[in-house]
Every structure is written in structure tokens, then in C-alpha cells.
Design a protein around this motif. Structure first.
Motif, short mmCIF file in Angstrom:
data_model
loop_
_atom_site.label_atom_id
_atom_site.label_comp_id
_atom_site.label_asym_id
_atom_site.label_seq_id
_atom_site.Cartn_x
_atom_site.Cartn_y
_atom_site.Cartn_z
N ILE A 32 38.55 25.42 5.74
CA ILE A 32 37.78 24.37 5.06
C ILE A 32 36.39 24.87 4.67
O ILE A 32 35.92 24.68 3.54
CB ILE A 32 37.70 23.09 5.94
CG1 ILE A 32 39.09 22.46 6.09
CG2 ILE A 32 36.71 22.09 5.35
CD1 ILE A 32 39.17 21.39 7.17
N VAL A 33 35.73 25.54 5.63
CA VAL A 33 34.38 26.06 5.38
C VAL A 33 34.40 27.11 4.26
O VAL A 33 33.56 27.11 3.37
CB VAL A 33 33.78 26.65 6.68
CG1 VAL A 33 32.49 27.39 6.38
CG2 VAL A 33 33.51 25.54 7.69
N ASN A 34 35.40 28.00 4.29
CA ASN A 34 35.49 29.06 3.28
C ASN A 34 35.81 28.51 1.90
O ASN A 34 35.31 29.02 0.90
CB ASN A 34 36.53 30.10 3.69
CG ASN A 34 35.94 31.17 4.59
OD1 ASN A 34 35.40 32.15 4.13
ND2 ASN A 34 36.00 30.95 5.90
N LEU A 35 36.63 27.48 1.82
CA LEU A 35 36.92 26.87 0.52
C LEU A 35 35.66 26.21 -0.05
O LEU A 35 35.39 26.29 -1.24
CB LEU A 35 38.06 25.84 0.66
CG LEU A 35 39.45 26.42 0.89
CD1 LEU A 35 40.47 25.31 1.12
CD2 LEU A 35 39.89 27.30 -0.28
N GLY A 36 34.88 25.55 0.84
CA GLY A 36 33.61 24.97 0.41
C GLY A 36 32.65 26.03 -0.10
O GLY A 36 31.97 25.85 -1.12
N LEU A 37 32.60 27.16 0.60
CA LEU A 37 31.74 28.27 0.18
C LEU A 37 32.18 28.83 -1.16
O LEU A 37 31.35 29.15 -2.02
CB LEU A 37 31.79 29.38 1.24
CG LEU A 37 31.08 30.69 0.88
CD1 LEU A 37 29.59 30.45 0.68
CD2 LEU A 37 31.31 31.74 1.94
N THR A 38 33.49 28.94 -1.37
CA THR A 38 34.01 29.45 -2.64
C THR A 38 33.54 28.59 -3.81
O THR A 38 33.08 29.11 -4.84
CB THR A 38 35.56 29.49 -2.61
OG1 THR A 38 35.98 30.40 -1.59
CG2 THR A 38 36.13 29.92 -3.94
N VAL A 39 33.65 27.27 -3.65
CA VAL A 39 33.20 26.34 -4.70
C VAL A 39 31.71 26.54 -4.96
O VAL A 39 31.27 26.62 -6.12
CB VAL A 39 33.49 24.88 -4.29
CG1 VAL A 39 32.84 23.90 -5.27
CG2 VAL A 39 35.01 24.63 -4.22
N ALA A 40 30.91 26.65 -3.88
CA ALA A 40 29.45 26.82 -4.03
C ALA A 40 29.12 28.12 -4.75
O ALA A 40 28.25 28.16 -5.63
CB ALA A 40 28.79 26.78 -2.65
N GLN A 41 29.81 29.22 -4.39
CA GLN A 41 29.52 30.51 -5.00
C GLN A 41 29.91 30.56 -6.48
O GLN A 41 29.16 31.09 -7.31
CB GLN A 41 30.23 31.63 -4.24
CG GLN A 41 29.55 32.00 -2.93
CD GLN A 41 30.16 33.25 -2.34
OE1 GLN A 41 31.32 33.27 -1.96
NE2 GLN A 41 29.37 34.30 -2.24
N ILE A 42 31.08 30.03 -6.80
CA ILE A 42 31.54 30.07 -8.20
C ILE A 42 30.65 29.18 -9.06
O ILE A 42 30.22 29.57 -10.16
CB ILE A 42 33.02 29.68 -8.31
CG1 ILE A 42 33.89 30.79 -7.66
CG2 ILE A 42 33.44 29.48 -9.76
CD1 ILE A 42 35.37 30.48 -7.59
N ALA A 43 30.33 27.96 -8.56
CA ALA A 43 29.44 27.07 -9.30
C ALA A 43 28.05 27.69 -9.43
O ALA A 43 27.45 27.69 -10.52
CB ALA A 43 29.35 25.71 -8.59
N GLY A 44 27.56 28.28 -8.33
CA GLY A 44 26.26 28.94 -8.36
C GLY A 44 26.25 30.14 -9.29
O GLY A 44 25.25 30.42 -9.97
#
Length: 317
Positions: A32-44
Motif C-alpha cells: 500500500i505504501v509503495n503504491l502511494g509512493l508510485t503515484v506521488a513520484q509519477i505525478a511529481g
């Protein structure tokens, strides 16, 4: 013609090769944490106009998917075998891994093309945002590795995902360094160069890990098992004159299967020879799922009508 089957056939059991209940909650949190990070990195990455940050996000997504596969495999492996699924559910992990790797190849190619275009016309990347998100990724990668560390000691499947997270932490360090070069010196070209490097790293991981998956899907003999040595060892068993129709394949990452026809001598004890052959296969080659058929010298082989299905090199008489 006699048919001999192993009394404790693995196909009839649905036991897991992974320790039940070890770290399931920790793995789920890590996913869950890694999927959230993926969204943040790609959006960022889109906001900062950084393909390196997007590439790091995609690499992080591959780690999250590796954890999903590991988690799913642990759950599926506990399901009992059935007449319809006589080998159990362990090959679901192989199919999912194959799909995941093919998707990663497509993403790596896309990242490489994007990076090559930017080499000749580097955009203005927001180095500060890149560093901040890459630093967040580094912290989460290390935290994820810590979460699954206990489970990784007891499962080769989870250990692979654990090592992926450590590798991704190293990639995040590289992205932080790239963001620092952009922020401090305005070296915008650092972003596409890093993107290319990350794309190559992802492709290298995929190519290295795709080979054993392909071997299992193609029913190839396990890597490192010598067909000739298996044949000679079977022929050396007392009472066995010759061997043919040898087939070896991997049921899953942990189990190897073999089927073979043994031609017995005129006074040989066929059941005794089969017991000795199976014990030898288990002891010397780690093959504990063997289906063996015996024939007498001079008897016609019941599978002659299907000889065209066998590879010519392995149809010995």
C-alpha cells in the motif's frame, strides 16, 4: 506393461512452500505504501518535468508489483489441489510474473525513447521537487525493506522482493544526486541521462529474471539439471536395461517433475527397480515427483504412436 506411481504424489497435496502467516500484514502495508509512493513520484515527475523521477516511480511500481505477486502467491499456495487443478495454484505466480515483466519491458522502452528525445533538448526540470520526492522514496524503500526483512529470511519469494527494494533505494540515491546537479549547477541534461540509466537497469533486471520464468512456461528442464546424467543414472539402476521417453519440467519454482519409460531385464524386479530409481532421482537430482512406466525387453512401447511428440534427441531406445 506396468504403471508405477508414487504413493505420496505431490499433485494430491496443496501445501505451501512458504511459511504460513509469516509477515503477511507487513507485506500488505509495504504494498500500500509503495503504491502511494508510485503515484506521488509519477505525478511529481510530470509537475517537475522530470523523466528520471517518473522512471524511479515506475521502478518503484515494479517493486510494489513484486510484493503483490509474493503476497498473492503465499495466499494461493495455501489452496488445496483439486482434480481440476491437480498441481495446485503455485504456477499463478509464474504467469503473473511473466505479465509483469513484459509490461516492464514496454515501460523501459518508452522511458528510453523519452530520454533520448530530451538529450537533445533538455527541459527545465525543478531540481528541488525532484530531490524532495526522491528523498521520500529513499526513506520508504528502506522502510519497506525493513518491513519485509523478517519474512525474507524464510521465503525465497519474499527475499527477491526485499532485494528489489534495496536496489530501488540505490536508484533513489541516484535521482537525488541528479536533482542536486540540476538545482546547484543547472545541468538539465542530468535528468535524461539518469532516465536512460534507470531504463537500462530495469531492462537488465527483467532480462535476467525473465529467463527462468520462460523456462517454466515452456516446460523446459530445470536449469542446471543434466539430462544425460539423469539418463545414465537411471540406466545404472540394477535391473534396468535402457531408458527412453524421458521428460523433465518444473511444476513451479520449487518442484521438478519427471516421466520416463524403463526397459527392464528379463528377470528384473520391476517394482523394486522403480523404487530404487525414484530414491536415486530424489537424492541425486532433487526430483521428488516422478512418474515411471516399465516395459520388458522386446515389448512394443505403448507410446510409439506418439513418438513425433518427443524431441528426437531425447527419444532413446
Amino acid at each position: 506393461m506396468a504403471h508405477h506411481h508414487e504413493g505420496h504424489d505431490h499433485a494430491g497435496h496443496g501445501h505451501s512452500h512458504l511459511p504460513s502467516g509469516v509477515g503477511d500484514g507487513a507485506i500488505l502495508i509495504a504494498v500500500i505504501v509503495n503504491l502511494g509512493l508510485t503515484v506521488a513520484q509519477i505525478a511529481g515527475g510530470y509537475i517537475a518535468d522530470s523523466t528520471a523521477l517518473i522512471a524511479d516511480g515506475v521502478h518503484n511500481l515494479s517493486d510494489a508489483m513484486a510484493l503483490v505477486l509474493a503476497f498473492g502467491a503465499r495466499r494461493l499456495a495455501r489452496r488445496p489441489a483439486s482434480p481440476a487443478m491437480s498441481f495446485g495454484w503455485s504456477r499463478a505466480e509464474i504467469i503473473a510474473a511473466f505479465v509483469n515483466y513484459i509490461a516492464l519491458i514496454a515501460v523501459s522502452v518508452w522511458l528510453g525513447i523519452e530520454a533520448l528525445g530530451r538529450l537533445f533538448d533538455p527541459p527545465q526540470v525543478q531540481g528541488g521537487l525532484v530531490m524532495a520526492l526522491a528523498a521520500l522514496a529513499l526513506v520508504i524503500d528502506l522502510a519497506t525493506a525493513a518491513l519485509v526483512w523478517r519474512a525474507s529470511r524464510e521465503s525465497v519469494n519474499i527475499r527477491a522482493a526485499f532485494l528489489h527494494n534495496l536496489a530501488d533505494a540505490a536508484v533513489s540515491v541516484a535521482v537525488i544526486f541528479g536533482g542536486l546537479l540540476i538545482w546547484a549547477f543547472g545541468w538539465q541534461i542530468a535528468d535524461p541521462i539518469l532516465t536512460l540509466a534507470i531504463s537500462v537497469v530495469i531492462m537488465w533486471h527483467v532480462v535476467r529474471e525473465l529467463s527462468p520464468v520462460m523456462r517454466m512456461l515452456m516446460l523446459a528442464a530445470p536449469d542446471g539439471v543434466d539430462h544425460q546424467a539423469v539418463e545414465e543414472s537411471l540406466r545404472a539402476v540394477p535391473g534396468i536395461d535402457s531408458v527412453h521417453h524421458i521428460h523433465m519440467w518444473q511444476i513451479d519454482e520449487h518442484r521438478t517433475a519427471l516421466s520416463a519409460h524403463l526397459v527392464m531385464g528379463p528377470d528384473a524386479d520391476a517394482p523394486g527397480a522403480v523404487r530404487l530409481a525414484k530414491a536415486m532421482l530424489r537424492r541425486d537430482f532433487g526430483i521428488d515427483h516422478a512418474t515411471i512406466e516399465t516395459e520388458r525387453q522386446g515389448d512394443p512401447c505403448g507410446d510409439h504412436a506418439h513418438e513425433h511428440d518427443d524431441h528426437a534427441g531425447y527419444d532413446h531406445h
